[in-house]
Scaffold this motif. Structure first.
Motif, PDB file in Angstrom:
ATOM      1  N   ARG A  28       0.900  -1.101   0.103  1.00 39.71           N
ATOM      2  CA  ARG A  28      -0.107  -0.099  -0.039  1.00 39.71           C
ATOM      3  C   ARG A  28       0.762   1.100  -0.114  1.00 39.71           C
ATOM      4  N   SER A  29       0.499   2.228  -0.694  1.00 33.37           N
ATOM      5  CA  SER A  29       1.224   3.709  -0.776  1.00 33.37           C
ATOM      6  C   SER A  29       0.728   4.256   0.597  1.00 33.37           C
ATOM      7  N   GLY A  30       1.469   5.331   1.061  1.00 33.64           N
ATOM      8  CA  GLY A  30       1.110   5.974   1.852  1.00 33.64           C
ATOM      9  C   GLY A  30       1.540   5.332   3.447  1.00 33.64           C
ATOM     10  N   ARG A  31       0.521   5.662   4.575  1.00 36.82           N
ATOM     11  CA  ARG A  31       0.930   4.904   5.819  1.00 36.82           C
ATOM     12  C   ARG A  31      -0.352   4.296   6.313  1.00 36.82           C
ATOM     13  N   THR A  32      -0.052   3.124   6.866  1.00 32.21           N
ATOM     14  CA  THR A  32      -1.075   2.067   7.394  1.00 32.21           C
ATOM     15  C   THR A  32      -0.864   2.438   9.088  1.00 32.21           C
ATOM     16  N   VAL A  33      -1.974   2.473   9.492  1.00 33.02           N
ATOM     17  CA  VAL A  33      -2.097   2.834  10.832  1.00 33.02           C
ATOM     18  C   VAL A  33      -2.331   1.508  11.811  1.00 33.02           C
ATOM     19  N   LEU A  34      -1.655   1.105  12.756  1.00 33.71           N
ATOM     20  CA  LEU A  34      -1.880  -0.077  13.591  1.00 33.71           C
ATOM     21  C   LEU A  34      -2.360   0.291  14.920  1.00 33.71           C
ATOM     22  N   ALA A  35      -3.029  -0.605  15.486  1.00 41.38           N
ATOM     23  CA  ALA A  35      -3.343  -0.334  17.044  1.00 41.38           C
ATOM     24  C   ALA A  35      -3.084  -1.728  17.891  1.00 41.38           C
ATOM     25  N   TYR A  36      -2.548  -1.634  18.919  1.00 44.45           N
ATOM     26  CA  TYR A  36      -2.372  -2.689  19.923  1.00 44.45           C
ATOM     27  C   TYR A  36      -2.969  -2.358  21.142  1.00 44.45           C
ATOM     28  N   LEU A  37      -4.161  -3.030  21.529  1.00 45.51           N
ATOM     29  CA  LEU A  37      -5.164  -2.562  22.544  1.00 45.51           C
ATOM     30  C   LEU A  37      -5.388  -3.714  23.420  1.00 45.51           C
ATOM     31  N   ILE A  38      -5.010  -3.510  24.655  1.00 46.19           N
ATOM     32  CA  ILE A  38      -5.098  -4.563  25.845  1.00 46.19           C
ATOM     33  C   ILE A  38      -5.864  -4.026  26.868  1.00 46.19           C
ATOM     34  N   SER A  39      -6.837  -4.966  27.123  1.00 45.82           N
ATOM     35  CA  SER A  39      -7.868  -4.685  28.127  1.00 45.82           C
ATOM     36  C   SER A  39      -8.110  -5.645  29.346  1.00 45.82           C
ATOM     37  N   ASN A  40      -7.347  -6.700  29.177  1.00 45.61           N
ATOM     38  CA  ASN A  40      -7.512  -7.822  30.181  1.00 45.61           C
ATOM     39  C   ASN A  40      -6.771  -7.501  31.565  1.00 45.61           C
ATOM     40  N   ALA A  59     -14.398   6.722  11.988  1.00 48.62           N
ATOM     41  CA  ALA A  59     -13.401   7.737  11.149  1.00 48.62           C
ATOM     42  C   ALA A  59     -13.133   6.989   9.721  1.00 48.62           C
ATOM     43  N   LEU A  60     -13.053   6.153   9.640  1.00 48.33           N
ATOM     44  CA  LEU A  60     -12.498   5.459   8.524  1.00 48.33           C
ATOM     45  C   LEU A  60     -13.772   5.329   7.531  1.00 48.33           C
ATOM     46  N   ALA A  61     -14.887   5.436   7.878  1.00 46.40           N
ATOM     47  CA  ALA A  61     -15.981   5.588   6.973  1.00 46.40           C
ATOM     48  C   ALA A  61     -16.148   7.058   6.602  1.00 46.40           C
ATOM     49  N   GLU A  62     -15.547   8.041   7.161  1.00 51.81           N
ATOM     50  CA  GLU A  62     -15.912   9.278   6.783  1.00 51.81           C
ATOM     51  C   GLU A  62     -14.417   9.788   5.802  1.00 51.81           C
ATOM     52  N   ILE A  63     -13.493   9.139   5.976  1.00 48.99           N
ATOM     53  CA  ILE A  63     -12.033   9.394   5.462  1.00 48.99           C
ATOM     54  C   ILE A  63     -12.194   9.219   3.943  1.00 48.99           C
ATOM     55  N   LYS A  64     -11.836  10.261   2.803  1.00 50.10           N
ATOM     56  CA  LYS A  64     -12.023  10.341   1.629  1.00 50.10           C
ATOM     57  C   LYS A  64     -10.864   9.765   0.623  1.00 50.10           C
ATOM     58  N   ASP A  65     -10.370   8.763   1.120  1.00 50.17           N
ATOM     59  CA  ASP A  65      -9.097   8.258   0.589  1.00 50.17           C
ATOM     60  C   ASP A  65      -8.997   6.750   0.990  1.00 50.17           C
ATOM     61  N   SER A  66      -8.498   5.835   0.254  1.00 51.78           N
ATOM     62  CA  SER A  66      -8.283   4.368   0.535  1.00 51.78           C
ATOM     63  C   SER A  66      -7.490   4.384   1.608  1.00 51.78           C
ATOM     64  N   CYS A  67      -7.320   3.670   2.616  1.00 53.47           N
ATOM     65  CA  CYS A  67      -6.353   3.455   3.787  1.00 53.47           C
ATOM     66  C   CYS A  67      -6.893   2.008   4.411  1.00 53.47           C
ATOM     67  N   THR A  68      -5.738   1.507   5.174  1.00 53.84           N
ATOM     68  CA  THR A  68      -6.071   0.512   6.070  1.00 53.84           C
ATOM     69  C   THR A  68      -5.687   0.496   7.422  1.00 53.84           C
ATOM     70  N   LEU A  69      -6.624  -0.105   8.361  1.00 49.05           N
ATOM     71  CA  LEU A  69      -6.458  -0.079   9.946  1.00 49.05           C
ATOM     72  C   LEU A  69      -6.400  -1.403  10.238  1.00 49.05           C
ATOM     73  N   LEU A  70      -5.374  -1.496  11.231  1.00 45.35           N
ATOM     74  CA  LEU A  70      -5.357  -2.933  11.806  1.00 45.35           C
ATOM     75  C   LEU A  70      -5.224  -2.975  13.269  1.00 45.35           C
ATOM     76  N   VAL A  71      -6.313  -3.526  13.911  1.00 42.38           N
ATOM     77  CA  VAL A  71      -6.270  -3.507  15.468  1.00 42.38           C
ATOM     78  C   VAL A  71      -6.214  -4.938  16.034  1.00 42.38           C
ATOM     79  N   PHE A  72      -5.031  -5.102  16.860  1.00 36.76           N
ATOM     80  CA  PHE A  72      -5.058  -6.258  17.616  1.00 36.76           C
ATOM     81  C   PHE A  72      -5.729  -5.760  18.982  1.00 36.76           C
ATOM     82  N   TYR A  73      -6.501  -6.873  19.274  1.00 33.92           N
ATOM     83  CA  TYR A  73      -7.585  -6.709  20.622  1.00 33.92           C
ATOM     84  C   TYR A  73      -7.368  -7.691  21.358  1.00 33.92           C
TER      85      TYR A  73
END
Length: 422
Positions: A28-40, A59-73
């Motif tokens: 993918r061109s540009g930046r991919t945002v990653l999230a690492y979330l721990i709730s335990n 937020a992704l639904a409103e962004i006017k460009d293609s992009c990717t978000l990965l969330v480890f939960y």
């Protein structure tokens, strides 16, 4: 009837394609945002982190460009819609579709519905924990395999307590997975091993990470560090507002700080936010070292009660405002008040380059803790006990000092070990 049919369609379509494909995707061109979330954790952030994921989706639904978000939960054990630690992948086309489906909205938009439309990879960790360096490296590398990208930014969400060693003085370092944490030097090492290039940013949605010690430790792992120097409200960052900024080529970090503080003000909360340019942390350490050496004779007489500090309860005294400390130290060194700004100009100049954005709420109505905006430089640092003898004896100084001297790079970089403090 239409509402029911739409929900059913989303569930059916998601179920047909909810596993992350095995084949190597295109870069993918540009930046991919990653999230690492721990709730335990005993003081679970489950509901808050789930809300954060929903806000990210919005937020992704409103962004006017293609992009990717990965969330480890990492869910709260036995109490989440997700049964096991799960990697969630979201691709948006910039036209309101996420994972090839119209974005869920309104009353249908819940954590469960967001998880249903996500592509997933589940992890069976058994006795392993999400803060284990081996696990973190595995997940972060999986993220890059799933979404090869020009660059990455990383959000880290959980409990935290800054540079302090995990499980000491009720400390959490970063993360809390059933009482297990990862210390900041180990976290920096994981990030360096996991990514071939520096991250564009690390955003700590966690307490007390906005210290010089943390920024310095991460300087080889990330270009920027976004964090608060004090405890943060459980609601976290308003991702529906800030996530679009995190995908832009040149991130407006001042806007990120402002949106966070505006959200907190609107919700009658407290807070600080600052962004460190980690490439400048070596210069900041050098400036601090030079001034400590120049004024070391005054260290034993400095009055720490006059310096803005950022901890509360068990964490009080863990971090003092960098610039405010040198104002006090300069005064004890005999510098006249009229000349003090000029005397600390070397620190101020480097701070202006190292702290590229900052904002605080100086007088929150629902907190007894106050941040003096005039004495807020954005970041704090620990002052070893020998300079801080007024502190009550019930603070476990040996735990703090021993670990600080042995493991935190900032201690050596600024020359504390070379100073005669008594």
């Amino acid at each position: 009837m239409k509402k029911w049919l739409y929900t059913l369609l989303v569930i059916v379509l998601a179920a047909c394609s909810n596993e992350i494909p095995e084949q190597q995707p295109a870069k993918r061109s540009g930046r991919t945002v990653l999230a690492y979330l721990i709730s335990n954790s005993p003081k679970s952030l489950e509901g808050n982190l789930q809300d954060n994921v929903v806000d990210m989706y919005m937020a992704l639904a409103e962004i006017k460009d293609s992009c990717t978000l990965l969330v480890f939960y990492r869910p709260q054990e036995y109490s989440s819609y997700l049964d096991v630690p799960t990697l969630l992948c979201f691709d948006t086309d910039g036209r309101g579709n996420i994972n090839n489906l119209p974005a869920v909205t309104g009353t249908e938009l819940t954590f469960e519905s967001v998880c249903q439309v996500a592509q997933k990879k589940e992890y069976t960790m058994n006795s392993q924990i999400a803060t284990d360096p081996v696990v973190m490296e595995e997940v972060l590398k999986d993220m890059q395999k799933i979404a090869p990208s020009d660059s990455y930014g990383l959000i880290l969400g959980s409990h935290a307590s800054g540079w302090m060693k995990g499980n000491s003085v009720q400390s959490k370092a970063f993360g809390d997975d059933d009482g297990y944490n990862i210390d900041i030097p180990d976290l920096a090492n994981v990030l360096k091993k996991s990514f071939s290039e520096k991250l564009d940013f690390v955003l700590f949605d966690a307490c007390m990470m906005g210290t010089a010690e943390v920024g310095y430790e991460l300087k080889e792992a990330t270009s920027h560090c976004i964090a608060s120097v004090m405890e943060t409200p459980v609601y976290g960052f308003p991702y529906d507002r800030i996530l679009p900024y995190l995908y832009t080529e040149n991130i407006d970090y001042s806007a990120v700080c402002h949106e966070f503080m505006s959200f907190n003000k609107t919700n009658n909360l407290w807070g600080t936010c600052a962004v460190m340019d980690c490439s400048q942390m070596e210069n900041l350490a050098s400036a601090v070292k030079a001034k400590l050496s120049e004024w070391q004779d005054a260290l034993s007489s400095v009055s720490m009660q006059n310096v803005q500090q950022y901890g509360v309860n068990s964490y009080k005294y863990f971090s003092y405002d960098v610039l405010d400390f040198f104002r006090e130290l300069g005064g004890k060194s005999g510098v006249a008040e009229i000349d003090l700004n000029e005397a600390i100009a070397s620190i101020q100049t480097v701070l202006n380059e190292a702290v590229i954005a900052k904002e605080c709420i100086p007088n929150p109505s629902n907190s007894t803790f106050r941040v003096d905006e005039a004495h807020f430089c954005g970041v704090g640092m620990y002052i070893p006990k020998e300079v801080n003898d007024y502190v009550p004896d019930n603070i476990s100084w040996n735990n703090w000092n021993d670990y600080y001297k042995q493991s935190i790079s900032w201690y050596r970089a600024v020359g504390w070990a070379d100073l005669k403090l008594n």
